[in-house]
Design a protein around this motif. Structure first.
Motif, mmCIF file in Angstrom:
data_model
loop_
_atom_site.group_PDB
_atom_site.id
_atom_site.type_symbol
_atom_site.label_atom_id
_atom_site.label_comp_id
_atom_site.label_asym_id
_atom_site.label_seq_id
_atom_site.Cartn_x
_atom_site.Cartn_y
_atom_site.Cartn_z
ATOM 1 N N UNK A 93 0.615 -0.844 -0.073
ATOM 2 C CA UNK A 93 -0.354 -0.557 0.314
ATOM 3 C C UNK A 93 0.712 1.074 0.066
ATOM 4 N N UNK A 94 1.020 1.915 -0.954
ATOM 5 C CA UNK A 94 2.320 3.032 -1.491
ATOM 6 C C UNK A 94 0.925 3.979 -0.574
ATOM 7 N N UNK A 99 3.907 2.846 -6.743
ATOM 8 C CA UNK A 99 4.290 2.866 -6.254
ATOM 9 C C UNK A 99 6.051 3.272 -6.814
ATOM 10 N N UNK A 100 6.651 4.101 -6.871
ATOM 11 C CA UNK A 100 7.644 5.153 -7.302
ATOM 12 C C UNK A 100 9.263 3.766 -6.624
ATOM 13 N N UNK A 106 13.243 3.922 -0.828
ATOM 14 C CA UNK A 106 13.992 5.840 0.018
ATOM 15 C C UNK A 106 13.723 5.884 0.677
ATOM 16 N N UNK A 107 12.181 5.929 0.400
ATOM 17 C CA UNK A 107 11.605 6.385 1.547
ATOM 18 C C UNK A 107 9.955 4.760 2.972
#
Ligand SMILES: Nc1ncnc2c1ncn2[C@@H]1O[C@H](COP(=O)(O)OP(=O)(O)O)[C@@H](O)[C@H]1O
Ligand SMILES: [Mg+2]
Length: 201
Positions: A93-94, A99-100, A106-107
């Motif tokens: 669940x971005x 979903x980059x 990174x995060x």
């Protein structure tokens, strides 16, 4: 599917054809053989589609333009050679728009649910479809097969197969088999045995 040679000769034509074939926005633009969301873009209009194609063609000579699927993003781990087994299904669940690359590496804000927040019946369909895709493509050893389950109607839509999925101890693939009771060291043993079996076979 758009090809670099066509885009080089007639970029406007390729953009127009893709927009016409898909029929509505948003669409997803993706280099065919990239990963980690590199070069993937969501295009909300024809200008963004043109930009997305230009960027994607910097990475690949084949680019996919796809209908945007509004759904749960779910993943199934498959293990085996001739008789593969499918794990339970996990969900990403971005917190970003999709979903980059940054969301992947990174995060840490994207949430992971095991099992996915879908019905038992949908979960079973995803597992069966994952095995069908794996077998159809002649995969060996391991792969992670990714799908969407649409919010509206619960349709299971195949997205992509990852022949070399993320494999750190916090990656989805080992987590899915951990849920099945196969711990990381055992998973490694199984993969080595499968590779030897394939090699000797
Ligand atoms: N057709 C689509 N509809 C909605 N989101 C998509 C679509 N295709 C890709 N995405 C989003 O973009 C991300 C990356 O695309 P993906 O096809 O998985 O390529 P990669 O090989 O880079 O992981 C997906 O995880 C998803 O969030
Ligand atoms: Mg992917």
């Amino acid at each position: 599917l758009a090809l670099a040679c066509d885009f080089a000769c007639n970029p406007e034509g390729v953009v127009r054809t893709a927009a016409e074939q898909l029929g509505s926005f948003p669409v997803f633009v993706k280099p065919c053989s990239q990963g980690s969301s590199v070069g993937v873009a969501k295009a909300n209009n024809i200008l963004e589609l043109a930009e997305g194609l230009t960027e994607a063609f910097k990475m690949d000579s084949k680019v996919l333009v796809e209908e945007f699927i509004d759904g749960h993003e779910v993943e199934c781990a498959v293990l085996g050679n001739e008789h593969p087994q499918a794990s339970t299904v996990g969900e990403i669940a971005p917190t970003q728009e999709f979903y980059t690359f940054d969301a992947k590496y990174k995060d840490e804000s994207s949430r992971l649910y095991i099992p996915a927040h879908i019905t038992g019946e949908q979960l079973e369909t995803v597992r069966q479809d994952a095995l069908r895709v794996y077998t159809a493509l002649g995969c060996r050893g391991l792969s992670r097969v990714d799908f969407f389950v649409t919010h509206d109607g619960g349709e299971v839509v195949f997205n992509e197969l990852n022949a070399i999925p993320g494999f750190t101890s916090i990656s989805m693939y080992p987590k899915l088999f951990d849920y099945e009771g196969i711990r990381y060291p055992e998973l490694l043993d199984r993969l080595i045995s499968l590779a030897l079996e394939e090699h000797h076979g």
